[in-house]
Design a protein around this motif. Sequence first.
Motif, PDB file in Angstrom:
ATOM      1  N   SER A  99       0.828  -1.206   0.000  1.00  9.83           N
ATOM      2  CA  SER A  99       0.000   0.000   0.000  1.00  9.83           C
ATOM      3  C   SER A  99       0.862   1.255   0.000  1.00  9.83           C
ATOM      4  CB  SER A  99      -0.933   0.005   1.219  1.00  9.83           C
ATOM      5  OG  SER A  99      -1.835  -1.077   1.179  1.00  9.83           O
ATOM      6  N   SER A 100       1.902   1.271   0.835  1.00 11.77           N
ATOM      7  CA  SER A 100       2.761   2.452   0.906  1.00 11.77           C
ATOM      8  C   SER A 100       3.524   2.664  -0.398  1.00 11.77           C
ATOM      9  CB  SER A 100       3.736   2.332   2.079  1.00 11.77           C
ATOM     10  OG  SER A 100       4.577   1.201   1.931  1.00 11.77           O
ATOM     11  N   THR A 101       3.966   1.571  -1.036  1.00 10.96           N
ATOM     12  CA  THR A 101       4.648   1.693  -2.327  1.00 10.96           C
ATOM     13  C   THR A 101       3.707   2.253  -3.386  1.00 10.96           C
ATOM     14  OG1 THR A 101       6.063  -0.188  -1.779  1.00 10.96           O
ATOM     15  CG2 THR A 101       5.950   0.454  -4.090  1.00 10.96           C
ATOM     16  N   SER A 102       2.476   1.757  -3.420  1.00  4.59           N
ATOM     17  CA  SER A 102       1.489   2.267  -4.368  1.00  4.59           C
ATOM     18  C   SER A 102       1.117   3.711  -4.052  1.00  4.59           C
ATOM     19  CB  SER A 102       0.236   1.381  -4.355  1.00  4.59           C
ATOM     20  OG  SER A 102       0.545   0.069  -4.757  1.00  4.59           O
ATOM     21  N   HIS A 103       1.055   4.049  -2.763  1.00  4.66           N
ATOM     22  CA  HIS A 103       0.800   5.439  -2.377  1.00  4.66           C
ATOM     23  C   HIS A 103       1.865   6.354  -2.968  1.00  4.66           C
ATOM     24  CE1 HIS A 103      -1.651   4.092   1.352  1.00  4.66           C
ATOM     25  NE2 HIS A 103      -2.457   4.452   0.384  1.00  4.66           N
ATOM     26  N   SER A 104       3.128   5.923  -2.893  1.00  2.45           N
ATOM     27  CA  SER A 104       4.228   6.730  -3.419  1.00  2.45           C
ATOM     28  C   SER A 104       4.061   6.976  -4.917  1.00  2.45           C
ATOM     29  CB  SER A 104       5.567   6.038  -3.139  1.00  2.45           C
ATOM     30  OG  SER A 104       6.642   6.772  -3.681  1.00  2.45           O
ATOM     31  N   VAL A 105       3.747   5.912  -5.666  1.00  2.00           N
ATOM     32  CA  VAL A 105       3.574   6.050  -7.117  1.00  2.00           C
ATOM     33  C   VAL A 105       2.378   6.939  -7.445  1.00  2.00           C
ATOM     34  CG1 VAL A 105       3.125   4.806  -9.261  1.00  2.00           C
ATOM     35  CG2 VAL A 105       4.668   3.830  -7.560  1.00  2.00           C
ATOM     36  N   LEU A 106       1.255   6.759  -6.748  1.00  2.00           N
ATOM     37  CA  LEU A 106       0.057   7.557  -7.022  1.00  2.00           C
ATOM     38  C   LEU A 106       0.243   9.012  -6.610  1.00  2.00           C
ATOM     39  CD1 LEU A 106      -2.793   5.068  -6.009  1.00  2.00           C
ATOM     40  CD2 LEU A 106      -1.976   5.635  -8.302  1.00  2.00           C
ATOM     41  N   CYS A 107       0.948   9.255  -5.504  1.00  2.00           N
ATOM     42  CA  CYS A 107       1.230  10.635  -5.102  1.00  2.00           C
ATOM     43  C   CYS A 107       2.141  11.317  -6.112  1.00  2.00           C
ATOM     44  CB  CYS A 107       1.872  10.658  -3.707  1.00  2.00           C
ATOM     45  SG  CYS A 107       0.726  10.319  -2.355  1.00  2.00           S
ATOM     46  N   LEU A 108       3.103  10.574  -6.634  1.00  2.00           N
ATOM     47  CA  LEU A 108       3.964  11.116  -7.680  1.00  2.00           C
ATOM     48  C   LEU A 108       3.152  11.433  -8.931  1.00  2.00           C
ATOM     49  CD1 LEU A 108       6.716  11.858  -8.775  1.00  2.00           C
ATOM     50  CD2 LEU A 108       7.130   9.458  -9.261  1.00  2.00           C
ATOM     51  N   THR A 109       2.183  10.595  -9.253  1.00  2.00           N
ATOM     52  CA  THR A 109       1.294  10.862 -10.386  1.00  2.00           C
ATOM     53  C   THR A 109       0.509  12.149 -10.163  1.00  2.00           C
ATOM     54  OG1 THR A 109       1.056   8.469 -10.690  1.00  2.00           O
ATOM     55  CG2 THR A 109      -0.506   9.876 -11.852  1.00  2.00           C
ATOM     56  N   LEU A 110       0.051  12.372  -8.933  1.00  2.63           N
ATOM     57  CA  LEU A 110      -0.688  13.600  -8.612  1.00  2.63           C
ATOM     58  C   LEU A 110       0.209  14.825  -8.730  1.00  2.63           C
ATOM     59  CD1 LEU A 110      -3.333  14.852  -7.648  1.00  2.63           C
ATOM     60  CD2 LEU A 110      -2.595  14.447  -5.287  1.00  2.63           C
ATOM     61  N   VAL A 111       1.471  14.714  -8.304  1.00  3.91           N
ATOM     62  CA  VAL A 111       2.427  15.815  -8.465  1.00  3.91           C
ATOM     63  C   VAL A 111       2.564  16.181  -9.939  1.00  3.91           C
ATOM     64  CG1 VAL A 111       4.864  16.465  -8.258  1.00  3.91           C
ATOM     65  CG2 VAL A 111       3.717  15.313  -6.366  1.00  3.91           C
ATOM     66  N   CYS A 112       2.743  15.175 -10.783  1.00  4.74           N
ATOM     67  CA  CYS A 112       2.907  15.415 -12.219  1.00  4.74           C
ATOM     68  C   CYS A 112       1.619  15.966 -12.834  1.00  4.74           C
ATOM     69  CB  CYS A 112       3.308  14.124 -12.924  1.00  4.74           C
ATOM     70  SG  CYS A 112       4.911  13.486 -12.403  1.00  4.74           S
ATOM     71  N   THR A 179      -1.019  -4.879 -10.310  1.00 11.41           N
ATOM     72  CA  THR A 179       0.209  -4.343 -10.906  1.00 11.41           C
ATOM     73  C   THR A 179      -0.102  -3.351 -12.011  1.00 11.41           C
ATOM     74  OG1 THR A 179       1.326  -6.441 -10.426  1.00 11.41           O
ATOM     75  CG2 THR A 179       2.392  -4.969 -11.997  1.00 11.41           C
ATOM     76  N   LEU A 180      -1.081  -3.682 -12.843  1.00 11.87           N
ATOM     77  CA  LEU A 180      -1.437  -2.813 -13.960  1.00 11.87           C
ATOM     78  C   LEU A 180      -2.023  -1.495 -13.477  1.00 11.87           C
ATOM     79  CD1 LEU A 180      -1.739  -2.499 -17.061  1.00 11.87           C
ATOM     80  CD2 LEU A 180      -4.020  -3.510 -16.829  1.00 11.87           C
ATOM     81  N   MET A 181      -2.981  -1.558 -12.557  1.00 18.49           N
ATOM     82  CA  MET A 181      -3.717  -0.366 -12.140  1.00 18.49           C
ATOM     83  C   MET A 181      -2.918   0.522 -11.187  1.00 18.49           C
ATOM     84  SD  MET A 181      -6.482  -0.600 -13.834  1.00 18.49           S
ATOM     85  CE  MET A 181      -7.429   0.708 -13.043  1.00 18.49           C
ATOM     86  N   LEU A 182      -2.118  -0.072 -10.311  1.00 24.03           N
ATOM     87  CA  LEU A 182      -1.464   0.705  -9.264  1.00 24.03           C
ATOM     88  C   LEU A 182      -0.001   1.039  -9.548  1.00 24.03           C
ATOM     89  CD1 LEU A 182      -2.942  -1.075  -6.110  1.00 24.03           C
ATOM     90  CD2 LEU A 182      -3.698   1.048  -7.182  1.00 24.03           C
ATOM     91  N   LEU A 183       0.605   0.399 -10.558  1.00 18.37           N
ATOM     92  CA  LEU A 183       2.013   0.659 -10.838  1.00 18.37           C
ATOM     93  C   LEU A 183       2.270   1.027 -12.296  1.00 18.37           C
ATOM     94  CD1 LEU A 183       3.690  -2.146  -8.686  1.00 18.37           C
ATOM     95  CD2 LEU A 183       3.649   0.298  -8.208  1.00 18.37           C
ATOM     96  N   LEU A 184       1.875   0.146 -13.221  1.00 20.12           N
ATOM     97  CA  LEU A 184       2.241   0.352 -14.626  1.00 20.12           C
ATOM     98  C   LEU A 184       1.472   1.507 -15.267  1.00 20.12           C
ATOM     99  CD1 LEU A 184       2.626  -3.357 -15.814  1.00 20.12           C
ATOM    100  CD2 LEU A 184       4.369  -1.774 -14.955  1.00 20.12           C
ATOM    101  N   LEU A 185       0.154   1.573 -15.060  1.00 23.38           N
ATOM    102  CA  LEU A 185      -0.632   2.668 -15.648  1.00 23.38           C
ATOM    103  C   LEU A 185      -0.238   4.033 -15.083  1.00 23.38           C
ATOM    104  CD1 LEU A 185      -4.256   1.243 -16.109  1.00 23.38           C
ATOM    105  CD2 LEU A 185      -2.537   1.746 -17.843  1.00 23.38           C
ATOM    106  N   PRO A 186      -0.066   4.189 -13.763  1.00 21.46           N
ATOM    107  CA  PRO A 186       0.422   5.484 -13.265  1.00 21.46           C
ATOM    108  C   PRO A 186       1.787   5.863 -13.831  1.00 21.46           C
ATOM    109  CG  PRO A 186      -0.518   4.219 -11.468  1.00 21.46           C
ATOM    110  CD  PRO A 186      -0.463   3.299 -12.654  1.00 21.46           C
TER     111      PRO A 186
END
Length: 318
Positions: A99-112, A179-186
């Motif tokens: 969850s924390s790893t996915s949070h990091s990727v999604l938060c980075l997506t929000l920054v971008c 993996t697709l929704m929380l890592l690769l697509l972001p």
Amino acid sequence: MADTNLHKFLLITMPVVGVVGFVGNFIVCVTICCTRTLHNVTNLTLLNLAIADLLVSTLVPLNLLYTVTNDVETNDLQCGADITFQYSTAWVFLFFLNSSTSHSVLCLTLVCFEQFIGISRPLKYPTYFTRRKITAMLITVWSTPLIAYLPRTILMTKLCHKDICLCLTQEPLYSAVETLMLLLLPTAAIIWMYFRIILTLKRGARNLEVQGIQGPARELHHARRKVTGILIVLITAFLIFVIPGAVWYLVSTLFYPVFSGDVETNIWHSLALLSLLNSSINPVLYAFKYDVLRKAFKAMVCRCYGWRSSLNQIGPLI
């Protein structure tokens, strides 16, 4: 554990990298929270990214420590209550780690995304980032991984109490969707948005040059080169630190087991180190390359000596 040297290396390296990541992200959090002039949408997205990376920097070394101190060889003759408890706890720990790893990727997506709207569609920026919409975005970013990983965690912990062998298996389709929704697509979305930002800046500079306005055109060219440099570093960081873990997670669940237990364990720990490195360098890539935040940090540290820094402008990361 078979590879003693590797685990000694990880036991030394992970805590060090974790401390560096924790300190770097903690500094970002404190700087933004304690500097009133930094209280805007841009820095709010950076604050959430720093919090997510702070969790990763804490949980990854703890996960390694738990794995090493509770290492057991499991077979049909050893399915006792102690082993069941260990694997149940491992799934709970894995839930918070994923969850924390996915949070990091999604938060980075929000920054971008915030930067993409601010540069590519500046006139629509106020309508995209109202207080209500920002709140909805943040709730979505933080709740999505928890909702995605929670059902499987509950299922697996229950299976551990019924049959330890069932506890070791994973649902391939479920893991593929995760993996697709929380890592690769972001990741794909981040790269696409940065390319669009570069094209927008290039188009704006050309339009100004056609109109004979040289000063702002040169500034846009400089901004484009800076964004291009950030994009190259970003893609390189994702290819090295994030994508291998996502791909291996997908492969290991689709074709479980890929290797023997010791080899898979070593691979997982090595990929966890890469994820930890990603969270540790994010403060440098997305925070301290931001001039205003860097000046705010210097002002906060040196305030006791009477030094002040002017923070009159709050702008985009470029």
